[in-house]
Design an enzyme around this catalytic site. Structure first.
Site, mmCIF file in Angstrom:
data_model
loop_
_atom_site.group_PDB
_atom_site.id
_atom_site.type_symbol
_atom_site.label_atom_id
_atom_site.label_comp_id
_atom_site.label_asym_id
_atom_site.label_seq_id
_atom_site.Cartn_x
_atom_site.Cartn_y
_atom_site.Cartn_z
ATOM 1 N N GLY A 1 0.778 -1.233 0.000
ATOM 2 C CA GLY A 1 0.000 0.000 0.000
ATOM 3 C C GLY A 1 0.803 1.273 0.000
ATOM 4 O O GLY A 1 0.224 2.368 0.009
ATOM 5 N N GLU B 1 4.561 -6.590 1.631
ATOM 6 C CA GLU B 1 4.125 -7.134 0.348
ATOM 7 C C GLU B 1 3.883 -5.999 -0.650
ATOM 8 O O GLU B 1 2.837 -5.915 -1.295
ATOM 9 C CB GLU B 1 2.872 -7.994 0.515
ATOM 10 C CG GLU B 1 1.706 -7.305 1.178
ATOM 11 C CD GLU B 1 0.521 -8.231 1.419
ATOM 12 O OE1 GLU B 1 -0.602 -7.858 1.044
ATOM 13 O OE2 GLU B 1 0.730 -9.319 1.992
ATOM 14 N N GLY C 1 4.085 -3.807 -3.979
ATOM 15 C CA GLY C 1 4.163 -4.007 -5.413
ATOM 16 C C GLY C 1 4.283 -2.683 -6.131
ATOM 17 O O GLY C 1 5.251 -2.401 -6.824
ATOM 18 N N ARG C 2 3.294 -1.821 -5.910
ATOM 19 C CA ARG C 2 3.236 -0.541 -6.615
ATOM 20 C C ARG C 2 4.512 0.284 -6.449
ATOM 21 O O ARG C 2 5.071 0.801 -7.409
ATOM 22 C CB ARG C 2 2.032 0.259 -6.109
ATOM 23 C CG ARG C 2 1.774 1.564 -6.875
ATOM 24 C CD ARG C 2 0.817 2.481 -6.104
ATOM 25 N NE ARG C 2 -0.368 1.792 -5.656
ATOM 26 C CZ ARG C 2 -1.510 1.727 -6.328
ATOM 27 N NH1 ARG C 2 -1.608 2.323 -7.499
ATOM 28 N NH2 ARG C 2 -2.546 1.087 -5.819
ATOM 29 N N ARG D 1 -6.614 2.547 -14.693
ATOM 30 C CA ARG D 1 -6.707 3.361 -13.485
ATOM 31 C C ARG D 1 -7.407 4.718 -13.679
ATOM 32 O O ARG D 1 -8.260 5.090 -12.855
ATOM 33 C CB ARG D 1 -5.318 3.576 -12.872
ATOM 34 C CG ARG D 1 -4.679 2.283 -12.359
ATOM 35 C CD ARG D 1 -3.403 2.568 -11.587
ATOM 36 N NE ARG D 1 -3.684 3.151 -10.293
ATOM 37 C CZ ARG D 1 -3.537 4.428 -10.000
ATOM 38 N NH1 ARG D 1 -3.082 5.284 -10.925
ATOM 39 N NH2 ARG D 1 -3.825 4.878 -8.790
ATOM 40 N N TYR E 1 -10.656 4.823 -11.412
ATOM 41 C CA TYR E 1 -10.542 5.585 -10.174
ATOM 42 C C TYR E 1 -10.526 7.099 -10.376
ATOM 43 O O TYR E 1 -10.481 7.845 -9.404
ATOM 44 C CB TYR E 1 -9.240 5.216 -9.450
ATOM 45 C CG TYR E 1 -9.114 3.780 -9.034
ATOM 46 C CD1 TYR E 1 -10.029 3.204 -8.151
ATOM 47 C CD2 TYR E 1 -8.073 2.996 -9.498
ATOM 48 C CE1 TYR E 1 -9.898 1.883 -7.749
ATOM 49 C CE2 TYR E 1 -7.936 1.672 -9.100
ATOM 50 C CZ TYR E 1 -8.851 1.123 -8.230
ATOM 51 O OH TYR E 1 -8.719 -0.184 -7.839
ATOM 52 N N CYS F 1 -15.876 2.243 -26.445
ATOM 53 C CA CYS F 1 -17.241 2.788 -26.465
ATOM 54 C C CYS F 1 -17.713 3.072 -25.041
ATOM 55 O O CYS F 1 -18.782 2.597 -24.608
ATOM 56 C CB CYS F 1 -18.184 1.810 -27.152
ATOM 57 S SG CYS F 1 -17.742 1.485 -28.866
ATOM 58 N N GLU F 2 -16.927 3.795 -24.309
ATOM 59 C CA GLU F 2 -17.221 4.200 -22.939
ATOM 60 C C GLU F 2 -16.675 5.608 -22.742
ATOM 61 O O GLU F 2 -15.518 5.871 -23.087
ATOM 62 C CB GLU F 2 -16.572 3.257 -21.922
ATOM 63 C CG GLU F 2 -17.036 1.818 -22.006
ATOM 64 C CD GLU F 2 -18.491 1.632 -21.611
ATOM 65 O OE1 GLU F 2 -19.011 2.491 -20.874
ATOM 66 O OE2 GLU F 2 -19.106 0.631 -22.052
#
Length: 418
Positions: A232, A274, A276-277, A312, A316, A343-344
Site C-alpha cells: 500500500g 508485500e 508491489g506498486r 486506473r 478511479y 465505447c465508454e
C-alpha cells in the site's frame, strides 16, 4: 515538486517503434533494481526482512525474476499466480498466499507448495483443513475497522467497509483454534492502505500489529514469528505529490519494535511486507501515439492506446502524468481530454489536461504504469493487449511479452459447431 524522469529520448523510442509498434508498456530495469535495494537498505536493521512482491501489480516473469535476484519473495492471490511463482523457482516460504473468497483448489495448491497461507476469514480454517490440510505456519489478516485512526482512500476504502480480514474478536479465536490443531508457527497480517502517501499510516499499522502480538501471545499462549505490514505504499503520481520517506517509516517502526516487542521479550519478530506498486510503479511507461484530434465542445486527443491498456484513470479517476516526446520544453498552451477508442465515455487518460499543442503522430508517454497498468488490461471492444518491453541496464530493449494477436483473441472460441 516531484520531477518526472523518462529514461529514454524521442529518438530512442522512434527506433524501438520500428520493431514494436505502439502502444506498449516499457519498464526501466536499472531503476527497478536500485529501488528494490533502497527498500531493503531502509529496513536492514530487521533480521530476516523480506518484501513479498505483489504479483498482481505486475505479473511479468522477467520483472519478477529481477526482483527474485534482489531477495524478494512473491505475494500471490490466485492459482495462476502460484503457478507463475512455481515456474520462476520460488519455493515454500518464499511465497505468501493471501486471497479472499478463495477457491478451494487454490488453498490446496498453496498448501502443496508449502507457501505461507494468510487466511482472510475464520471460516476458512475448516475449508483449508478439509481441502488441503493444516500447514506448519499460519497467518491471519486483521481488519481493525473503526479502531484504525488513519482512514482509507477510494481505492481500498475505510476498513469498516472493507470485505477483507478478521475482526479483533475473531482474531483471538482463530489463533486459539489453530493452536489446538497443533500449529506452532504464527504470523499476523494487515493490509489497510493502498497507494497511501502519508508515512504515519504505515507506522500506525506496525503499532497496531505489535500491540496485537503482545496481547494474543499472552492470552492465547503462542509465539509469533513474523508480522506482515502489507503493502500500500503509494507513489507520487502527481507533480505535487511527495514520495513516502522509507527511512522515516523504518526509524519510527524500529522505535516501536524496541518499546513493544523487545521489552516484552517477544523478539526476534521478523517484519515482512508485500509491496508491489512502490517497487515497479514509477518505472513503467505506456508509450502511445496520437492518431486523432477532435474539436467539438472540448478539444480531444485520440490515442492508439485505450483504457484496456491502462484502467486506473477510467476506474478511479486517477492521475497519470503525460509527456509529449520532443515537446518536453514547449509551453503548455492547450487544454485537452486525452482519450482512447473504447465505447465508454470514461475511456480518458486525462481530462482538461494542459499540454503543448498536439499534432497527429506525436508520441505521448504516460508515466507510472509499472504497477496496475498492463496487469489490469482487458479485451472489451475486442481490444488486444499490448506488448511489454524491458529497457535493460545496458540500454538495450528486450521484448518480455509479445502483443496479443487476433488468433489469441479467438483462440477460446469454437466456430465449428455454430
Amino acid at each position: 515538486m516531484n520531477k518526472k524522469i523518462i529514461p529514454f529520448t524521442k529518438l530512442d523510442i522512434e527506433k524501438v517503434i520500428k520493431d514494436y509498434p505502439t502502444p506498449f508498456h516499457i519498464y526501466d530495469e536499472k531503476a527497478i533494481v536500485e529501488n528494490a535495494r533502497n527498500l531493503y537498505k531502509a529496513f536492514d536493521w530487521i533480521k530476516g526482512f523480506k518484501n513479498y512482491f505483489a504479483v498482481k501489480t505486475n505479473p511479468n516473469p522477467y520483472i519478477i525474476k529481477i526482483l527474485k535476484q534482489e531477495g524478494m519473495g512473491v505475494d500471490c492471490s490466485s492459482l495462476p499466480e502460484l503457478i507463475l511463482a512455481e515456474k520462476l523457482g520460488f519455493k515454500g516460504e518464499e511465497i505468501m498466499f493471501s486471497s479472499n473468497d478463495t477457491a478451494y483448489s487454490e488453498f490446496k495448491k498453496a498448501y502443496e507448495m508449502g507457501a505461507i497461507i494468510n487466511l482472510d476469514d475464520i471460516s476458512h480454517i475448516e475449508i483449508l483443513e478439509k481441502y488441503a490440510g493444516i500447514p506448519d505456519v499460519i497467518s491471519f489478516r486483521y481488519n481493525p475497522g473503526s479502531l484504525r485512526k488513519h482512514k482509507g482512500n477510494t481505492i481500498i476504502g475505510n476498513p469498516e467497509d472493507s470485505k477483507y480480514g478478521l475482526t479483533r474478536e475473531q482474531l483471538f479465536k482463530a489463533y486459539e483454534v489453530m493452536k489446538n490443531k497443533g500449529v506452532k508457527r504464527f504470523g499476523l497480517h494487515a493490509m489497510i492502505a493502498s497507494n497511501e502517501l502519508d508515512p504515519n499510516a504505515f507506522v500506525e499499522t506496525a503499532e497496531i500489529l505489535f500491540d496485537l502480538v503482545i496481547e494474543i501471545s499472552k492470552k492465547v499462549g503462542i509465539r509469533f514469528e513474523f508480522i506482515n505490514l502489507g503493502g500500500g505504499i503509494g507513489i507520487p503520481y502527481k507533480l505535487s505529490d511527495k514520495a513516502v520517506d522509507l527511512e522515516f517509516v523504518s526509524k519510527e517502526i524500529k522505535k516501536l519494535y524496541e518499546q513493544k516487542i523487545v521489552k516484552n521479550n517477544l523478539a526476534p519478530l521478523r517484519i515482512v511486507m508485500e509491496n508491489g506498486r512502490v517497487i515497479t510503479g514509477p518505472y513503467g511507461y505506456l508509450v502511445t501515439r496520437v492518431i486523432h484530434k477532435k474539436d467539438t465542445y472540448k478539444k480531444y486527443v485520440g490515442l492508439d492506446a485505450s483504457m484496456a491498456n491502462l484502467m486506473r484513470p477510467g476506474m478511479y479517476g486517477a492521475y497519470h502524468h503525460e509527456t509529449v516526446l520532443g515537446k518536453e520544453d514547449s509551453l503548455k498552451t492547450e487544454t485537452y481530454d486525452v482519450v482512447g477508442s473504447l465505447c465508454e465515455n470514461n475511456d480518458k487518460f486525462a481530462i482538461d489536461r494542459k499540454l503543448p499543442k498536439i499534432e497527429i503522430g506525436d508520441i505521448i508517454v504516460i508515466h507510472d504504469t509499472g504497477a496496475h497498468g498492463y496487469a489490469m488490461g482487458f479485451n472489451y471492444n475486442g481490444k488486444l493487449r499490448s506488448a511489454e518491453l524491458l529497457l535493460r541496464s545496458d540500454k538495450t530493449v528486450k521484448l518480455i511479452r509479445r502483443a496479443e494477436t487476433l488468433d489469441d483473441y479467438f483462440a477460446t472460441l469454437d466456430f465449428k459447431n455454430l
